[in-house]
Design a protein around this motif. Structure first.
Motif, mmCIF file in Angstrom:
data_model
loop_
_atom_site.group_PDB
_atom_site.id
_atom_site.type_symbol
_atom_site.label_atom_id
_atom_site.label_comp_id
_atom_site.label_asym_id
_atom_site.label_seq_id
_atom_site.Cartn_x
_atom_site.Cartn_y
_atom_site.Cartn_z
ATOM 1 N N ALA A 204 -1.089 21.164 7.932
ATOM 2 C CA ALA A 204 -0.254 20.131 8.558
ATOM 3 C C ALA A 204 0.945 19.860 7.655
ATOM 4 N N VAL A 205 1.885 19.089 8.192
ATOM 5 C CA VAL A 205 2.924 18.498 7.350
ATOM 6 C C VAL A 205 2.381 17.170 6.850
ATOM 7 N N TYR A 206 2.404 16.979 5.559
ATOM 8 C CA TYR A 206 1.886 15.758 4.941
ATOM 9 C C TYR A 206 3.053 14.846 4.579
ATOM 10 N N TYR A 207 2.924 13.592 4.984
ATOM 11 C CA TYR A 207 3.968 12.604 4.773
ATOM 12 C C TYR A 207 3.467 11.473 3.881
ATOM 13 N N CYS A 208 4.294 11.076 2.970
ATOM 14 C CA CYS A 208 4.018 9.914 2.141
ATOM 15 C C CYS A 208 4.554 8.671 2.858
ATOM 16 N N ASN A 209 3.840 7.592 2.721
ATOM 17 C CA ASN A 209 4.222 6.332 3.369
ATOM 18 C C ASN A 209 4.053 5.189 2.378
ATOM 19 N N SER B 90 0.837 -1.188 0.000
ATOM 20 C CA SER B 90 0.000 0.000 0.000
ATOM 21 C C SER B 90 0.873 1.240 0.000
ATOM 22 N N MET B 91 0.251 2.344 -0.375
ATOM 23 C CA MET B 91 0.863 3.652 -0.210
ATOM 24 C C MET B 91 -0.171 4.558 0.427
ATOM 25 N N ALA B 92 0.320 5.512 1.172
ATOM 26 C CA ALA B 92 -0.607 6.331 1.943
ATOM 27 C C ALA B 92 -0.061 7.729 2.160
ATOM 28 N N TRP B 93 -0.979 8.606 2.530
ATOM 29 C CA TRP B 93 -0.630 9.950 2.981
ATOM 30 C C TRP B 93 -1.077 10.075 4.434
ATOM 31 N N GLU C 226 4.242 0.821 2.302
ATOM 32 C CA GLU C 226 4.422 -0.448 2.974
ATOM 33 C C GLU C 226 4.874 -1.473 1.948
ATOM 34 N N TYR C 227 6.021 -2.091 2.225
ATOM 35 C CA TYR C 227 6.616 -3.032 1.281
ATOM 36 C C TYR C 227 7.302 -4.134 2.060
ATOM 37 N N ARG C 228 6.886 -5.348 1.835
ATOM 38 C CA ARG C 228 7.463 -6.516 2.515
ATOM 39 C C ARG C 228 7.473 -6.341 4.023
ATOM 40 N N GLY C 229 6.390 -5.815 4.571
ATOM 41 C CA GLY C 229 6.252 -5.682 6.014
ATOM 42 C C GLY C 229 6.950 -4.501 6.632
ATOM 43 N N ALA C 230 7.629 -3.712 5.832
ATOM 44 C CA ALA C 230 8.342 -2.547 6.353
ATOM 45 C C ALA C 230 7.699 -1.271 5.838
ATOM 46 N N ASN C 231 7.763 -0.246 6.676
ATOM 47 C CA ASN C 231 7.212 1.060 6.312
ATOM 48 C C ASN C 231 8.325 2.049 6.025
ATOM 49 N N SER C 232 8.153 2.805 4.962
ATOM 50 C CA SER C 232 9.084 3.871 4.622
ATOM 51 C C SER C 232 8.326 5.188 4.591
ATOM 52 N N TRP C 233 9.047 6.269 4.906
ATOM 53 C CA TRP C 233 8.430 7.594 4.988
ATOM 54 C C TRP C 233 9.206 8.607 4.164
ATOM 55 N N GLY C 234 8.468 9.552 3.622
ATOM 56 C CA GLY C 234 9.087 10.691 2.979
ATOM 57 C C GLY C 234 9.460 11.734 4.014
#
Length: 115
Positions: free
Chosen positions: A91-96, A33-36, A98-106
């Motif tokens: 607000a500050v908006y962050y991109c997220n 998934s990808m999220a804001w 989820e890949y192979r169980g790990a989360n990454s953030w912008g």
């Protein structure tokens, strides 16, 4: 580790529109998934919108009907179109991602709604 780069934040008047982009270093078609998310001053970070690999979308109640999340797999980019912006969307908006169980953030991009 997935690298995410956001762009598109800025200052807008109430009722205005703004679009955010998030480009990933990998193939987003493989991401779960990808999220804001967003974080306003003095508040916890909250999920705003999420899109799954199968293109199902979820929105927090406060933005339903105003925000739209979408993705372009060919560009490895996810978008957040924000319409009818309100003061409380500041607000500050962050991109997220989820890949192979790990989360990454912008790094985050500032959205300020003000008259």
């Amino acid at each position: 580790q997935v690298q995410l780069v956001e762009s598109g934040g800025g200052l807008v008047e109430p009722g205005g529109s703004l679009g955010l982009s998030c480009t990933a270093s990998g193939s987003i078609s493989t991401f779960t998934s990808m999220a804001w998310h967003r974080q306003a001053p003095g508040k916890q970070r909250e999920l705003v919108a999420l899109i799954t690999r199968s293109n199902s979308a979820y929105y927090v109640e406060s933005v339903k009907g105003r925000f739209t999340i979408s993705r372009d797999n060919a560009k490895n980019t996810v978008y957040l179109q924000m319409n009818s912006l309100k003061l409380e969307d500041t607000a500050v908006y962050y991109c997220n991602a989820e890949y192979r169980g790990a989360n990454s953030w912008g790094q985050g991009t500032q959205v300020t709604v003000s008259s």
